[in-house]
Design an enzyme around this catalytic site. Structure first.
Site, PDB file in Angstrom:
ATOM      1  N   ASP A   1      55.659  27.213  55.121  1.00 12.95           N
ATOM      2  CA  ASP A   1      55.527  26.201  54.064  1.00 12.95           C
ATOM      3  C   ASP A   1      54.078  26.105  53.557  1.00 12.95           C
ATOM      4  OD1 ASP A   1      54.326  25.048  56.226  1.00 12.95           O
ATOM      5  OD2 ASP A   1      55.461  23.161  56.139  1.00 12.95           O
TER       6      ASP A   1
ATOM      7  N   HIS B   1      41.320  50.266  45.720  1.00 10.25           N
ATOM      8  CA  HIS B   1      41.562  48.838  45.961  1.00 10.25           C
ATOM      9  C   HIS B   1      41.645  48.536  47.458  1.00 10.25           C
ATOM     10  CE1 HIS B   1      43.228  48.192  41.628  1.00 10.25           C
ATOM     11  NE2 HIS B   1      41.920  48.241  41.663  1.00 10.25           N
TER      12      HIS B   1
ATOM     13  N   ASP C   1      32.648  46.009  46.090  1.00  7.38           N
ATOM     14  CA  ASP C   1      33.056  45.557  44.752  1.00  7.38           C
ATOM     15  C   ASP C   1      33.442  44.099  44.902  1.00  7.38           C
ATOM     16  OD1 ASP C   1      34.186  45.016  42.291  1.00  7.38           O
ATOM     17  OD2 ASP C   1      35.424  46.827  42.231  1.00  7.38           O
TER      18      ASP C   1
ATOM     19  N   ASP D   1      31.794  40.843  38.098  1.00  9.11           N
ATOM     20  CA  ASP D   1      32.492  42.001  38.672  1.00  9.11           C
ATOM     21  C   ASP D   1      31.456  43.102  38.891  1.00  9.11           C
ATOM     22  OD1 ASP D   1      34.246  43.975  39.391  1.00  9.11           O
ATOM     23  OD2 ASP D   1      35.246  44.139  37.447  1.00  9.11           O
TER      24      ASP D   1
ATOM     25  N   HIS E   1      39.941  56.461  37.294  1.00  6.49           N
ATOM     26  CA  HIS E   1      40.128  55.151  36.648  1.00  6.49           C
ATOM     27  C   HIS E   1      39.345  55.074  35.342  1.00  6.49           C
ATOM     28  CE1 HIS E   1      36.147  53.788  38.057  1.00  6.49           C
ATOM     29  NE2 HIS E   1      36.463  54.193  39.269  1.00  6.49           N
TER      30      HIS E   1
ATOM     31  N   HIS F   1      36.481  47.458  31.248  1.00  2.00           N
ATOM     32  CA  HIS F   1      37.524  46.490  30.882  1.00  2.00           C
ATOM     33  C   HIS F   1      36.831  45.230  30.401  1.00  2.00           C
ATOM     34  CE1 HIS F   1      36.775  44.411  34.761  1.00  2.00           C
ATOM     35  NE2 HIS F   1      36.815  45.601  35.320  1.00  2.00           N
TER      36      HIS F   1
ATOM     37  N   HIS G   1      40.138  41.269  34.873  1.00  2.00           N
ATOM     38  CA  HIS G   1      40.587  42.169  33.802  1.00  2.00           C
ATOM     39  C   HIS G   1      41.013  41.238  32.674  1.00  2.00           C
ATOM     40  CE1 HIS G   1      41.483  45.279  37.171  1.00  2.00           C
ATOM     41  NE2 HIS G   1      40.220  45.234  36.848  1.00  2.00           N
TER      42      HIS G   1
ATOM     43  N   GLU H   1      31.659  50.993  34.715  1.00  3.92           N
ATOM     44  CA  GLU H   1      31.847  51.249  36.149  1.00  3.92           C
ATOM     45  C   GLU H   1      32.345  52.653  36.472  1.00  3.92           C
ATOM     46  OE1 GLU H   1      35.289  49.200  37.868  1.00  3.92           O
ATOM     47  OE2 GLU H   1      35.464  48.040  36.025  1.00  3.92           O
TER      48      GLU H   1
ATOM     49  N   TYR I   1      34.933  59.929  43.627  1.00  2.00           N
ATOM     50  CA  TYR I   1      35.570  59.722  44.923  1.00  2.00           C
ATOM     51  C   TYR I   1      36.088  61.057  45.433  1.00  2.00           C
ATOM     52  CZ  TYR I   1      35.568  55.348  42.356  1.00  2.00           C
ATOM     53  OH  TYR I   1      35.180  54.274  41.595  1.00  2.00           O
TER      54      TYR I   1
ATOM     55  N   ARG J   1      30.773  54.077  43.427  1.00  2.00           N
ATOM     56  CA  ARG J   1      30.975  53.446  42.113  1.00  2.00           C
ATOM     57  C   ARG J   1      29.793  52.523  41.874  1.00  2.00           C
ATOM     58  NH1 ARG J   1      35.710  51.780  42.755  1.00  2.00           N
ATOM     59  NH2 ARG J   1      35.520  49.598  43.321  1.00  2.00           N
TER      60      ARG J   1
ATOM     61  N   GLU K   1      28.839  49.459  39.130  1.00  2.00           N
ATOM     62  CA  GLU K   1      29.486  48.629  38.090  1.00  2.00           C
ATOM     63  C   GLU K   1      28.593  47.468  37.687  1.00  2.00           C
ATOM     64  OE1 GLU K   1      33.111  46.630  39.397  1.00  2.00           O
ATOM     65  OE2 GLU K   1      33.732  46.389  37.311  1.00  2.00           O
TER      66      GLU K   1
HETATM   67  N1  GLY Z   1      37.031  44.703  40.720  1.00  2.00           N
HETATM   68  C1  GLY Z   1      38.027  45.209  39.871  1.00  2.00           C
HETATM   69  C2  GLY Z   1      37.495  46.156  38.908  1.00  2.00           C
HETATM   70  O1  GLY Z   1      36.385  46.633  39.060  1.00  2.00           O
HETATM   71  O2  GLY Z   1      38.106  46.441  37.910  1.00  2.00           O
HETATM   72 MN    MN Z   2      35.690  46.114  37.050  1.00  2.00          MN
HETATM   73 MN    MN Z   3      34.879  45.742  40.237  1.00  2.00          MN
END
Ligand code: GLY
Ligand code: MN
Ligand code: MN
Length: 435
Positions: free
Chosen positions: A37, A241, A258, A269, A348, A352, A359, A382, A386, A404, A406
């Site tokens: 619950d 992820h 990240d 981000d 990727h 974004h 996002h 970003e 990899y 990465r 970003e």
């Molecule tokens: N942290 C999600 C992205 O970089 O899009």
């Molecule tokens: Mn991002």
């Molecule tokens: Mn990110």
């Protein structure tokens, strides 16, 4: 929390965009059970936040630009002393009117019976179908009822329109107070990344760094992470992820973090990748230099008139050149772009929209082609690379390296501003922060 005038002016802009022959329903998503619950902490739908700042569950906003009086109608949970003892204070109907700018407010339970009268006799109903089955059914049943009452003077809207058309265009173009919230979120996030670099050493666990990061977000007044914090050491950095954050960091590992703090409901981000030992190995350095050069030259392209596709194409070309140079791919750059072989190591997108959602909303294309960037839009840049540990035909020295970088970038009239510029990414700065 912004001044109520901010939300009033956003609603005014949305009412104007809708025009007199449309209505909009904007509603919170249902609270979700986590297990037993126990519920997930409730976080208001960003469309509701954008237009009202109202944070309570079970809230519905009906916007009626063509109405004489009740243009902004809210359905909220009424005051209830017993429930408030358990779950905290509610604004109630009075609060919805006095503090959140509703012209009229009704109990949430009355939505079903009142909705028809509020949305009839206009051409368009702006409503986000497909997010909440119960609400979709209520809207569908209301439209069905209205079809039967046309002779009595109440007809249904002719079209259901996605909120992307107007509301999400407004959200895409950030105003000064939004940019300030994003700047604060970026500042706190930078602090958190620095704290993680400082705390990260061989033998520490990924979850310890997650704790340092999320602690920094809360200590500095943020709501917490705007999305699940990723701390991936060694080959975990090659899992895009990776949120388990459960492994120990080994000597010689790179750590990919990240993480973004949500502040005033806007999220930063940031990704940084750094050596746990404080020094990149030569192989790590080769890949890092490639990603860093790609990222910096990509950021430099961000300006009004440029497109996210151009920025991405630049990264794909630069990274593919590097992949061939490092022995990850063979042949020519054009061929490896044409056959998409680069996607084995860069799978990727590069950018974004960023805002209330990590996002964030807003159309990416116009008439099937990428839209030009405009001042007030906020994007991430970003690129990454990899190399899975078990990849076939790659040099052994590069196996298990995931990198990465970003940053969060505001488009300005003169070009751009990097909100996250103070978070170290140059090799010397990163190594210093890690020692
Ligand atoms: N942290 C999600 C992205 O970089 O899009
Ligand atoms: Mn991002
Ligand atoms: Mn990110």
């Amino acid at each position: 929390m912004f001044d109520p005038a901010v939300f009033a002016s956003r609603r005014e802009a949305y009412l104007k965009a809708l025009g007199p022959d449309a209505v909009a329903i904007v509603r919170s998503l249902p609270e979700r059970l986590r297990n037993g619950d126990a519920y997930h902490p409730f976080r208001q739908h960003s469309d509701v936040l954008y237009l009202t700042g109202f944070v309570e569950p079970d809230a519905t906003l009906v916007l009626r630009p063509g109405a004489e009086t009740e243009k902004v109608v809210m359905f909220v949970r009424p005051r209830d002393p017993e429930m408030e003892t358990w779950d905290g204070k509610r604004a109630g109907l009075e609060g919805a009117k006095e503090r959140y700018g509703a012209d009229a407010a009704y109990p949430a339970a009355e939505l079903r019976t009142r909705l028809g009268d509020l949305i009839c006799n206009v051409d368009e109903l702006h409503y986000a179908l497909g997010l909440d089955d119960d609400m979709d059914l209520m809207v569908a049943a209301t439209l069905a009822r209205l079809r039967k009452t046309e002779k009595k003077g109440k007809r249904p809207p002719r079209a259901v329109v996605d909120p992307r058309v107007h509301l999400h265009e407004l959200r895409l173009h950030k105003r000064p107070e939004e940019l300030r919230a994003l700047a604060t979120a970026s500042k706190i996030t930078t602090e958190a990344h620095l704290a993680a670099m400082h705390a990260g050493r061989p033998g520490a666990f990924e979850h310890e760094l997650e704790a340092v990061i999320n602690y920094t977000f809360r200590r500095r007044g943020g709501a917490g992470p705007g999305y699940a914090t990723i701390v991936g050491a060694g080959e975990n950095a090659t899992i895009l992820h990776y949120i388990a954050n459960s492994c120990a960091i080994a000597d010689g590992d790179l750590v990919l973090v990240d993480a973004g703090c949500e502040y005033d409901h806007y999220t930063a981000d940031i990704t940084r990748t750094w050596p746990a030992s404080g020094t990149f190995t030569p192989a790590q350095r080769d890949v890092y230099d490639l990603v860093l050069d790609t990222q910096k030259t990509a950021v430099a392209l961000a300006r009004p008139g440029a497109t996210i596709d151009e920025i991405h194409d630049h990264c794909v070309r630069r990274l593919t050149e590097g992949m061939i140079r490092l022995g990850l791919l063979a042949g020519t750059v054009d061929d490896r772009i044409a056959d998409a072989a680069y996607k084995k190591f860069y799978m990727h997108g590069t950018s974004h929209w960023l805002g209330l959602d990590v996002h964030d909303v807003g159309a990416y294309t116009r008439g099937g082609v990428a839209r030009p960037l405009e001042p007030g839009m906020v994007i991430t840049v970003e690129p990454g690379l990899y190399v899975p540990a078990d990849a076939e035909g790659v040099p052994d020295r590069l196996r298990g390296i995931g990198i990465r970088i970003e940053d969060d970038v505001v488009i300005t009239t003169g070009g751009h501003e990097v909100l996250t510029a103070s978070c170290p990414k140059e090799v010397d700065d990163v190594e210093r922060a890690c020692r």
